[in-house]
Motif scaffolding. Structure first.
Motif, PDB file in Angstrom:
ATOM      1  N   SER A   1       5.660  16.377   6.639  1.00  0.00           N
ATOM      2  CA  SER A   1       6.423  17.615   6.644  1.00  0.00           C
ATOM      3  C   SER A   1       5.439  18.764   6.435  1.00  0.00           C
ATOM      4  CB  SER A   1       7.477  17.621   5.531  1.00  0.00           C
ATOM      5  OG  SER A   1       8.195  18.845   5.512  1.00  0.00           O
ATOM      6  N   THR A   2       5.221  19.549   7.474  1.00  0.00           N
ATOM      7  CA  THR A   2       4.243  20.620   7.364  1.00  0.00           C
ATOM      8  C   THR A   2       4.527  21.717   8.373  1.00  0.00           C
ATOM      9  OG1 THR A   2       1.879  21.160   7.507  1.00  0.00           O
ATOM     10  CG2 THR A   2       2.674  19.418   8.937  1.00  0.00           C
ATOM     11  N   ASN A   3       4.257  22.944   7.980  1.00  0.00           N
ATOM     12  CA  ASN A   3       4.289  24.040   8.927  1.00  0.00           C
ATOM     13  C   ASN A   3       3.081  23.947   9.845  1.00  0.00           C
ATOM     14  OD1 ASN A   3       6.648  25.156   7.921  1.00  0.00           O
ATOM     15  ND2 ASN A   3       5.570  26.455   6.449  1.00  0.00           N
ATOM     16  N   SER A   4       3.190  24.556  10.988  1.00  0.00           N
ATOM     17  CA  SER A   4       2.133  24.448  11.990  1.00  0.00           C
ATOM     18  C   SER A   4       0.850  25.112  11.521  1.00  0.00           C
ATOM     19  CB  SER A   4       2.604  25.097  13.298  1.00  0.00           C
ATOM     20  OG  SER A   4       1.562  25.094  14.251  1.00  0.00           O
ATOM     21  N   SER A   5      -0.272  24.507  11.902  1.00  0.00           N
ATOM     22  CA  SER A   5      -1.586  25.080  11.583  1.00  0.00           C
ATOM     23  C   SER A   5      -2.088  25.997  12.691  1.00  0.00           C
ATOM     24  CB  SER A   5      -2.600  23.954  11.350  1.00  0.00           C
ATOM     25  OG  SER A   5      -2.704  23.135  12.508  1.00  0.00           O
ATOM     26  N   ARG A   6      -1.206  26.403  13.587  1.00  0.00           N
ATOM     27  CA  ARG A   6      -1.636  27.261  14.689  1.00  0.00           C
ATOM     28  C   ARG A   6      -1.807  28.712  14.228  1.00  0.00           C
ATOM     29  NH1 ARG A   6       3.539  28.145  18.764  1.00  0.00           N
ATOM     30  NH2 ARG A   6       4.585  29.761  17.564  1.00  0.00           N
ATOM     31  N   TRP A   7      -2.677  29.418  14.917  1.00  0.00           N
ATOM     32  CA  TRP A   7      -2.835  30.847  14.676  1.00  0.00           C
ATOM     33  C   TRP A   7      -3.143  31.527  16.004  1.00  0.00           C
ATOM     34  CZ3 TRP A   7      -8.063  32.639  15.160  1.00  0.00           C
ATOM     35  CH2 TRP A   7      -9.041  31.648  15.146  1.00  0.00           C
ATOM     36  N   PHE A   8      -2.984  32.824  16.052  1.00  0.00           N
ATOM     37  CA  PHE A   8      -3.156  33.574  17.292  1.00  0.00           C
ATOM     38  C   PHE A   8      -4.556  34.181  17.349  1.00  0.00           C
ATOM     39  CE2 PHE A   8       1.616  34.108  17.099  1.00  0.00           C
ATOM     40  CZ  PHE A   8       1.861  33.192  18.119  1.00  0.00           C
TER      41      PHE A   8
ATOM     42  N   VAL B   1       0.853  -1.187   0.000  1.00  0.00           N
ATOM     43  CA  VAL B   1       0.000   0.000   0.000  1.00  0.00           C
ATOM     44  C   VAL B   1       0.888   1.236   0.000  1.00  0.00           C
ATOM     45  CG1 VAL B   1      -1.764   1.298   1.248  1.00  0.00           C
ATOM     46  CG2 VAL B   1      -1.822  -1.210   1.251  1.00  0.00           C
ATOM     47  N   GLY B   2       0.534   2.220  -0.803  1.00  0.00           N
ATOM     48  CA  GLY B   2       1.272   3.475  -0.829  1.00  0.00           C
ATOM     49  C   GLY B   2       0.331   4.659  -0.900  1.00  0.00           C
ATOM     50  N   SER B   3       0.736   5.787  -0.288  1.00  0.00           N
ATOM     51  CA  SER B   3      -0.115   6.975  -0.263  1.00  0.00           C
ATOM     52  C   SER B   3       0.744   8.230  -0.335  1.00  0.00           C
ATOM     53  CB  SER B   3      -0.957   7.029   1.025  1.00  0.00           C
ATOM     54  OG  SER B   3      -1.771   5.890   1.166  1.00  0.00           O
ATOM     55  N   TYR B   4       0.179   9.254  -0.958  1.00  0.00           N
ATOM     56  CA  TYR B   4       0.792  10.583  -0.952  1.00  0.00           C
ATOM     57  C   TYR B   4      -0.313  11.601  -0.738  1.00  0.00           C
ATOM     58  CZ  TYR B   4       3.033  14.924  -2.321  1.00  0.00           C
ATOM     59  OH  TYR B   4       3.512  16.209  -2.314  1.00  0.00           O
ATOM     60  N   GLN B   5      -0.044  12.570   0.112  1.00  0.00           N
ATOM     61  CA  GLN B   5      -1.027  13.610   0.372  1.00  0.00           C
ATOM     62  C   GLN B   5      -0.367  14.974   0.368  1.00  0.00           C
ATOM     63  OE1 GLN B   5      -3.122  13.326   4.127  1.00  0.00           O
ATOM     64  NE2 GLN B   5      -4.644  14.849   3.540  1.00  0.00           N
ATOM     65  N   GLN B   6      -0.969  15.899  -0.350  1.00  0.00           N
ATOM     66  CA  GLN B   6      -0.563  17.304  -0.332  1.00  0.00           C
ATOM     67  C   GLN B   6      -1.596  18.067   0.489  1.00  0.00           C
ATOM     68  OE1 GLN B   6       2.160  18.990  -1.770  1.00  0.00           O
ATOM     69  NE2 GLN B   6       1.384  20.716  -0.565  1.00  0.00           N
TER      70      GLN B   6
ATOM     71  N   LEU C   1       2.463  36.458   4.196  1.00  0.00           N
ATOM     72  CA  LEU C   1       2.487  35.154   3.530  1.00  0.00           C
ATOM     73  C   LEU C   1       1.117  34.494   3.605  1.00  0.00           C
ATOM     74  CD1 LEU C   1       5.897  33.841   4.940  1.00  0.00           C
ATOM     75  CD2 LEU C   1       5.474  34.922   2.715  1.00  0.00           C
ATOM     76  N   LYS C   2       0.780  33.735   2.568  1.00  0.00           N
ATOM     77  CA  LYS C   2      -0.507  33.057   2.489  1.00  0.00           C
ATOM     78  C   LYS C   2      -0.332  31.541   2.611  1.00  0.00           C
ATOM     79  CE  LYS C   2      -3.145  36.682   1.485  1.00  0.00           C
ATOM     80  NZ  LYS C   2      -4.266  37.129   2.328  1.00  0.00           N
ATOM     81  N   ASN C   3      -1.321  30.900   3.252  1.00  0.00           N
ATOM     82  CA  ASN C   3      -1.432  29.434   3.264  1.00  0.00           C
ATOM     83  C   ASN C   3      -0.140  28.767   3.750  1.00  0.00           C
ATOM     84  OD1 ASN C   3      -3.958  29.950   2.017  1.00  0.00           O
ATOM     85  ND2 ASN C   3      -2.974  29.909   0.001  1.00  0.00           N
ATOM     86  N   ILE C   4       0.400  29.248   4.860  1.00  0.00           N
ATOM     87  CA  ILE C   4       1.717  28.784   5.302  1.00  0.00           C
ATOM     88  C   ILE C   4       1.692  27.358   5.838  1.00  0.00           C
ATOM     89  CG2 ILE C   4       2.486  31.123   5.833  1.00  0.00           C
ATOM     90  CD1 ILE C   4       2.013  30.449   8.808  1.00  0.00           C
ATOM     91  N   ASN C   5       0.507  26.815   6.162  1.00  0.00           N
ATOM     92  CA  ASN C   5       0.457  25.468   6.740  1.00  0.00           C
ATOM     93  C   ASN C   5       0.240  24.383   5.697  1.00  0.00           C
ATOM     94  OD1 ASN C   5      -2.256  26.483   6.433  1.00  0.00           O
ATOM     95  ND2 ASN C   5      -2.973  24.783   7.698  1.00  0.00           N
ATOM     96  N   ASP C   6       0.572  24.673   4.440  1.00  0.00           N
ATOM     97  CA  ASP C   6       0.550  23.573   3.480  1.00  0.00           C
ATOM     98  C   ASP C   6       1.743  22.660   3.762  1.00  0.00           C
ATOM     99  OD1 ASP C   6       2.610  25.150   2.651  1.00  0.00           O
ATOM    100  OD2 ASP C   6       1.933  25.380   0.586  1.00  0.00           O
ATOM    101  N   GLY C   7       1.767  21.534   3.178  1.00  0.00           N
ATOM    102  CA  GLY C   7       2.835  20.567   3.412  1.00  0.00           C
ATOM    103  C   GLY C   7       2.475  19.265   2.734  1.00  0.00           C
ATOM    104  N   TYR C   8       3.131  18.211   3.123  1.00  0.00           N
ATOM    105  CA  TYR C   8       2.881  16.936   2.463  1.00  0.00           C
ATOM    106  C   TYR C   8       3.135  15.781   3.423  1.00  0.00           C
ATOM    107  CZ  TYR C   8       7.952  16.363   2.208  1.00  0.00           C
ATOM    108  OH  TYR C   8       9.280  16.226   2.530  1.00  0.00           O
ATOM    109  N   SER C   9       2.616  14.640   3.062  1.00  0.00           N
ATOM    110  CA  SER C   9       2.941  13.391   3.756  1.00  0.00           C
ATOM    111  C   SER C   9       2.948  12.279   2.727  1.00  0.00           C
ATOM    112  CB  SER C   9       1.928  13.076   4.859  1.00  0.00           C
ATOM    113  OG  SER C   9       0.688  12.661   4.310  1.00  0.00           O
ATOM    114  N   TYR C  10       3.781  11.306   2.948  1.00  0.00           N
ATOM    115  CA  TYR C  10       3.675  10.084   2.160  1.00  0.00           C
ATOM    116  C   TYR C  10       3.921   8.894   3.071  1.00  0.00           C
ATOM    117  CZ  TYR C  10       8.803  10.616   1.577  1.00  0.00           C
ATOM    118  OH  TYR C  10      10.147  10.785   1.772  1.00  0.00           O
ATOM    119  N   SER C  11       3.295   7.807   2.720  1.00  0.00           N
ATOM    120  CA  SER C  11       3.338   6.633   3.596  1.00  0.00           C
ATOM    121  C   SER C  11       3.206   5.366   2.776  1.00  0.00           C
ATOM    122  CB  SER C  11       2.214   6.701   4.637  1.00  0.00           C
ATOM    123  OG  SER C  11       0.944   6.741   4.008  1.00  0.00           O
TER     124      SER C  11
END
Length: 775
Positions: free
Chosen positions: A276-283, A224-229, A241-251
């Protein structure tokens, strides 16, 4: 359970009979269909087409299992668009995920939450996974996440599972059971998903599976293989900057099954995931939703690997299972702490942090040196490389007969090694990007090593009286040894930290936990049960620099769970389960500070007690063919029953305070309707809704860093077409249909300068999901 092209899951009795008849007719002309029909016959006779679970480490029908357990098939998870164990909250009452982004999640069941070792065990197949202890010895806050695709079923065991699953399952256990290789069938599957987040960037994912028999009926491989953006939706107003919490994972995972005889099965598995992703936190204080003004990087860069071997041998009246698992995790956690140093680049800050005397005055050279350092870290992040290496082994034997006496006993070994290096890195004030990880850019450097070794023996015995009444007793003896060592290579005056040599401390403990269960089965459609079960988790050793040795160790904490439950099928096609419980939790592991007038240290200690009372209700109905409805309701009243004060430490909580991140109410429901469009086409419409009540981030109302997490509701919708045999499907979906501001967690600390770090569900997301199966 699925048999090639035939699925019996979730079907009513009439439909199951029709499918079975069709399979048997096809068997006249097809040997493959003959085998399929035989499997279908065995399944229907044994279970009535219902879910079979292995929560008791032996096969039992879900409705015959005398404990609070929620189970959902892989087919149902797929139709709901579930890709992570965190989404099981929509199927399970009393399950709560404190979600701070991938790899930074705390799992809570029945309100059992606290700093330290996990309170909920998470398993992928037979393999337990664990978080890294971090600088605060809080492994519970960083549960790893493997993608949910090609899954046989998911099980959530509510309440302590101490006898069979050991430490870390004092609130319950979450199990993801993947599909296994099939030795008689070549098959494959593919799924493609594309999505668009309101105000954000697009996201996409691709999943694939192939099953290959290597030696007919003996050896097969399933890959089984997966990729997610990830689609981003958090904006940084400081840098524009816009949309800074984009990133990716693969498994991926590769499973090999070897069945040299009918009695022996060997499963080998290798699992991998990378995030690998930037944080989805906000203030929250920015006044704008999903906006942060962070001045330095925050993110999670995580790799996890599992290597497992499972041997099953059927001796006839006894089955043996041997499991060996090696879990290997490397991650880098990055968190912006620039606001820690706000307002400190001045003469008053020099007196407070350099001289440690607010009435003194720094000399010109002292002030110059202090300002140079402080101005440099006004743009900075904690940069923490961490690793976990955990080797677990279990050997157990279980009865397999149909007689009144059933039993399971076994032994367990664990050796877990964790390392965390906590450093403070400066960032480029023009971009917020961290400078290279080299000595001249490091302004604090501390390393902690943590080793936990456990061993246990367990047994569970049950006897059925008069074909209706079953009594079960269980016990687990455990012993653990924990060694924690640390060194500060470079101090930081704002943290009151100075270089210190490597020191090490150790703690050892052993004991027993117990379980008692009594169930009465009035009929196949009605059972009641009562249970008293104990759960525990290991203690540990604090690594607060300068902490007196007498305060270093803290012991295990434990609880008793008392519950009564009912499992019923009042009419054909409708299942209704109800559970009421009370949990008494003593000697709690809590974040505290030392008492007295001398130096004050933050640490984990044992102090206070709590009581949790709750009710859980589940209903699953198929009133007419094609229509499936579920509803889950959980009420949890979790409060302290003692002040968290002792002669040694003081913690924030006082009698009557609610436990953090535990809403009183959580409700979820789904409705799905499948109808025939033609002989080769079905339509599907599905709605999923959930409601989560309000909670608080810390215990005490007087805590300056306490934040209220408001209640929220979410609705998801799916509409599509599919083949009647699930050969393919195409679904349009909308998650967060009404674009609700669903804040799932809030937190604050001195590291944020008192600002509120906020995480929440993404805004409205519209997507398309395509799946195809190959046989």
């Amino acid at each position: 359970m699925a048999f090639s092209g035939i699925s019996l899951r979730g079907k009513d009795r009439q439909t199951r009979a029709t499918l079975l008849a069709s399979a048997m007719c096809a068997a006249v002309v097809s040997p493959a269909a003959a085998q399929e029909a035989e499997q279908a016959q065995e399944y229907v006779e044994a279970t009535g087409g219902e879910i079979v679970v292995t929560a008791l480490k032996r096969d039992t029908r879900l409705q015959d299992t005398p404990l609070a357990i929620s189970a959902v098939t892989g087919e149902s998870l797929e139709r709901a668009g579930t890709t992570s164990f965190t989404e099981l909250t929509s199927n399970t009452p009393s399950l709560r995920i404190v979600d701070n982004g991938p790899g930074n999640r705390r799992v809570i069941l029945r309100g059992v939450v606290g700093s330290g070792e996990p309170t909920v065990g998470v398993y992928y197949d037979e393999s337990p996974v664990s978080g890294s202890v971090g600088t605060s010895s809080d492994a519970a806050s960083s549960t790893p996440d493997f993608r949910v695709f090609d899954v046989q079923r998911a099980e959530v065991l509510r309440g302590p599972q101490g006898t069979l699953y050991g430490s870390g399952s004092m609130g319950g256990t979450v199990r993801i059971i993947y599909e296994k290789p099939k030795t008689d069938l070549i098959e494959g599957a593919a799924a493609f998903n594309i999505s668009s987040i309101k105000g954000g960037s697009p996201g996409a994912s691709v999943d694939g599976m192939i099953n290959l028999p290597i030696v007919d009926d003996k050896l097969a491989l399933r890959v089984v293989g997966s990729y997610q953006q990830f689609g981003g939706y958090i904006d940084n107003s400081y840098y524009g900057l816009k949309n800074i919490n984009d990133g990716y994972s693969y498994s991926g995972r590769a499973l090999l099954r070897f069945t040299p005889t009918e009695r022996l099965t060997l499963d080998l598995g290798a699992y991998f995931t990378k995030v690998s992703t930037n944080s989805s936190r906000w203030f929250f204080e920015t006044g704008e939703e999903q906006v942060t003004n962070a001045r330095a990087e925050s993110g999670n860069y995580d790799e996890s690997r599992i290597y497992s071997a499972t041997l099953n041998y059927d001796f006839g009246p006894v089955s043996m299972t041997a499991v060996s698992t090696y879990f290997d995790r490397d991650r880098i956690v990055v968190g912006d702490v620039s606001d820690t140093f706000n307002g400190r680049a001045n003469a008053a800050g020099c007196a407070r942090y350099l001289l440690r005397n607010t009435t003194a005055t720094c000399s010109a050279p002292e002030l110059g040196s202090y300002l140079e350092l402080t101005n440099t870290i006004l743009f900075s992040s904690l940069y923490q490389p961490q690793s976990v290496k955990n080797w677990t082994n279990e050997l157990r034997f279980s009865s397999t007969g149909s007689g009144p006496f059933n039993w399971t006993f076994g032994g367990f070994l664990e050796d877990r090694k964790s390392t965390v290096r906590s450093t403070l890195l400066s960032a480029d004030p023009r971009t917020g990007e961290l400078y290279p990880f080299v000595p001249q850019n490091i302004y604090y450097d501390r390393t902690i090593n943590d080793r936990l070794k456990q061993k246990a023996l367990f047994a569970e015995l049950s006897y059925q009286f008069f074909d209706r009444l079953t009594a079960t007793v269980g016990s687990r003896w455990y012993e653990y040894d924990k060694v924690v060592g640390g060194v500060v290579e470079q101090g930081q005056i704002h943290y009151a930290s100075v270089p210190s040599p490597y020191t090490e401390a150790q703690t050892t403990e052993n004991g027993f936990v117990y379980k008692f269960n009594l169930s009465y089965e009035f009929s196949r459609d009605l059972m009641i049960y009562a249970q008293a079960a104990q759960g525990f988790r290991p203690g540990g050793v604090n690594q607060a620099i300068g902490l007196p040795a007498a305060f270093a160790a803290y012991t295990s904490d434990s609880l008793w769970n008392y519950e009564i439950g009912m499992k019923s099928q009042p009419i054909s096609g409708i299942y209704f389960n109800l559970t009421g419980y009370q949990i008494d939790w003593t000697n709690m592991q809590v974040s505290a500070r030392t008492a007295g007038t001398g130096s004050v240290f933050g640490l984990i200690s044992n102090v206070g007690a709590s009581r949790i009372r709750g009710v859980e209700a589940e209903i699953n109905a198929t009133p007419v063919q094609g229509l499936s409805m579920t509803a889950n309701v959980g009420y949890t009243d979790a409060k302290l029953t003692e002040d968290q004060v002792s002669a040694v430490v003081i913690a924030a909580g006082r009698k009557g305070d609610r436990l953090p991140f535990v809403p009183k109410w959580n409700v979820s429901a789904s409705a799905e309707y499948i109808w025939t469009l033609s002989d080769s086409l079905e339509g599907l419409v599905r709605l999923d809704g959930s409601y989560v009540g309000s909670s608080y981030s810390t215990l005490a109302a007087t805590d300056a860093f306490r934040r209220k997490v408001d209640e929220y509701g979410l609705v998801n919708a799916r509409l599509g077409v599919q083949a009647p045999d699930n050969d393919w499907s195409a679904h349009l979906y909308v998650n967060n249909l009404f674009d609700a501001l669903a804040i799932t967690t809030k937190s604050s600390s001195s590291n944020t300068g008192g600002l509120t770090i906020t995480h929440g569900a993404p805004p409205r997301t519209i997507g398309l999901n395509l799946t195809k199966r190959f046989r």
